[in-house]
Design a protein around this motif. Sequence first.
Motif, PDB file in Angstrom:
ATOM      1  N   UNK A   1       8.606   5.549  13.542  1.00  0.00           N
ATOM      2  CA  UNK A   1       8.219   6.868  13.394  1.00  0.00           C
ATOM      3  C   UNK A   1       7.549   7.807  14.237  1.00  0.00           C
ATOM      4  N   UNK A   2       7.126   7.247  15.459  1.00  0.00           N
ATOM      5  CA  UNK A   2       6.441   7.847  16.465  1.00  0.00           C
ATOM      6  C   UNK A   2       7.586   8.893  17.201  1.00  0.00           C
ATOM      7  N   UNK A   3       6.791   9.955  17.218  1.00  0.00           N
ATOM      8  CA  UNK A   3       7.606  11.122  18.223  1.00  0.00           C
ATOM      9  C   UNK A   3       8.304  10.668  19.604  1.00  0.00           C
TER      10      UNK A   3
ATOM     11  N   UNK B   1       0.724  -1.136  -0.197  1.00  0.00           N
ATOM     12  CA  UNK B   1      -0.081   0.019  -0.078  1.00  0.00           C
ATOM     13  C   UNK B   1       0.844   1.304   0.019  1.00  0.00           C
ATOM     14  N   UNK B   2       0.189   2.200  -0.647  1.00  0.00           N
ATOM     15  CA  UNK B   2       1.049   3.619  -0.593  1.00  0.00           C
ATOM     16  C   UNK B   2       1.462   4.128   0.960  1.00  0.00           C
ATOM     17  N   UNK B   3       2.149   4.983   0.919  1.00  0.00           N
ATOM     18  CA  UNK B   3       2.628   5.676   2.286  1.00  0.00           C
ATOM     19  C   UNK B   3       1.454   6.396   2.672  1.00  0.00           C
ATOM     20  N   UNK B   4       1.204   6.205   3.867  1.00  0.00           N
ATOM     21  CA  UNK B   4      -0.056   7.114   4.482  1.00  0.00           C
ATOM     22  C   UNK B   4       0.703   7.937   5.461  1.00  0.00           C
ATOM     23  N   UNK B   5       0.158   9.073   5.742  1.00  0.00           N
ATOM     24  CA  UNK B   5       0.423   9.933   7.030  1.00  0.00           C
ATOM     25  C   UNK B   5       0.137   9.222   8.369  1.00  0.00           C
ATOM     26  N   UNK B   6       0.730   9.036   9.135  1.00  0.00           N
ATOM     27  CA  UNK B   6       0.670   8.609  10.618  1.00  0.00           C
ATOM     28  C   UNK B   6       1.553   7.420  10.910  1.00  0.00           C
ATOM     29  N   UNK B   7       1.437   6.489  12.004  1.00  0.00           N
ATOM     30  CA  UNK B   7       2.387   5.312  12.406  1.00  0.00           C
ATOM     31  C   UNK B   7       2.728   4.401  11.160  1.00  0.00           C
ATOM     32  N   UNK B   8       3.798   4.404  10.902  1.00  0.00           N
ATOM     33  CA  UNK B   8       4.000   3.407   9.692  1.00  0.00           C
ATOM     34  C   UNK B   8       4.081   1.924   9.954  1.00  0.00           C
ATOM     35  N   UNK B   9       2.975   1.315   9.561  1.00  0.00           N
ATOM     36  CA  UNK B   9       2.753  -0.133   9.725  1.00  0.00           C
ATOM     37  C   UNK B   9       3.354  -0.882   8.739  1.00  0.00           C
TER      38      UNK B   9
ATOM     39  N   UNK C   1       3.222  10.952  14.665  1.00  0.00           N
ATOM     40  CA  UNK C   1       4.331  10.550  14.037  1.00  0.00           C
ATOM     41  C   UNK C   1       4.384   9.084  13.200  1.00  0.00           C
ATOM     42  N   UNK C   2       3.537   8.243  13.984  1.00  0.00           N
ATOM     43  CA  UNK C   2       3.768   6.748  13.548  1.00  0.00           C
ATOM     44  C   UNK C   2       2.801   6.790  12.210  1.00  0.00           C
ATOM     45  N   UNK C   3       3.469   6.471  10.845  1.00  0.00           N
ATOM     46  CA  UNK C   3       3.140   6.235   9.755  1.00  0.00           C
ATOM     47  C   UNK C   3       2.753   4.937   9.338  1.00  0.00           C
TER      48      UNK C   3
END
Length: 408
Positions: A53-55, A27-35, A401-403
Amino acid sequence: MTILRSSAMSMTQLLLAAACIAGCSGSPVEEGAQGVTTEASQAPPAKIIALSGGVGWNTIPVALSSDDGSFTVTNNVVLDFPAYAQQQGAKLLAGDFNHDGKPDLALTGGFSSPGVPWGSVPVALATGIGTFSVTNSPVPNNFATFATQSGAKPITGDFNGDKFTDIALTGGFQPSGAPWGSVPVAFSNGNGTFNVQNLPVPNNFGTLATQSGAKPVTGDFNGDGRSDIALTGGFQPSGVPWGSVPVAFSNGDGTFNVQNLAVPNDFGTFATQSGAKPVSGDFDGDGRGDIALTGGFQSPGVPWSSVPVAYSNGDGSFRVTNAAVPNNFGTFATQSGAKPVFGDFNHDGRSDIALTGGFSSPGVPWGSVPVAFATASGNGTFTVTNTAVPNNFGTFATQSGAQAVGTL
């Protein structure tokens, strides 16, 4: 971020780490926590969902599938990589970049300071389930700069069939505002370094990739052992949804052969509806990549109750199903923050779809991971579980920040 220690895992589990096979993007990159999900070349491979990616994080939470919709969770400290993942523009990717049968992570698109792109690709090479060794080697031929240009979307796959996961870019604009006429590909050398090609792509694929709504996914759509790139969700300049799925079939050397054939049963329109997110995987187990859609609304406030699936015929054409999905999966997929990731979570040879990062109500993160398991029928039907996930994984997936990216 609190550092969590998971329950003890067997040595077998530690050795059965997942490897990303052809079509790693999902899936394409989404804004938010990177799963991220990964699929393995070993039998039986472990399937994981990883977050980064979480702050403020200095760890990488990893949820290991137990085959039945439940997960065990690790959350170990990792040097440097979590900090890189928090830098401006950084996008998380997954794959088996050194072909050792373990799920690795990589980052691209980041800036070291405002206006200064990275000159490298940080790679977290897995040493076990949830443990990593990090490299950060320079990448040649301006790849890191291309990754920061407007519209650029990174995707992963094995584009030359050598079993190492590679990174491609599409959808970008040149500084002049003109769409790219090429697809930059960083071919992995297996040690955290990459060889880059940036060759023209035919049939306006570069322009199509920049059209409004267009989202890239990867998969081995013709079953030749090399990953290909498909686009869906786009609108023509007139505002009319695409009626086709452009597919760039990899030739293995950084060049691509492009088909752009009509897709039936309104799949192109579904892909443009509000909230719709594409994920790729082999949902019928025939060795070819397919494309599923989830998260869409049929009308304002009315979630889809189905999962449209475009099954590849191997030549750039697709057959489409749109079967009802049970247990409110369609509704979960539309809830705030929900992100689809995929992998073969029950080791039956067919890709499944998991959701993470959602809120059940404002400020209340999910405590579970809904999973839609593809059935053996190959007719677009799924069975759904929604089992609690331990160690605050659901909360981490919603933190700032999590994407999310999905991989095969």
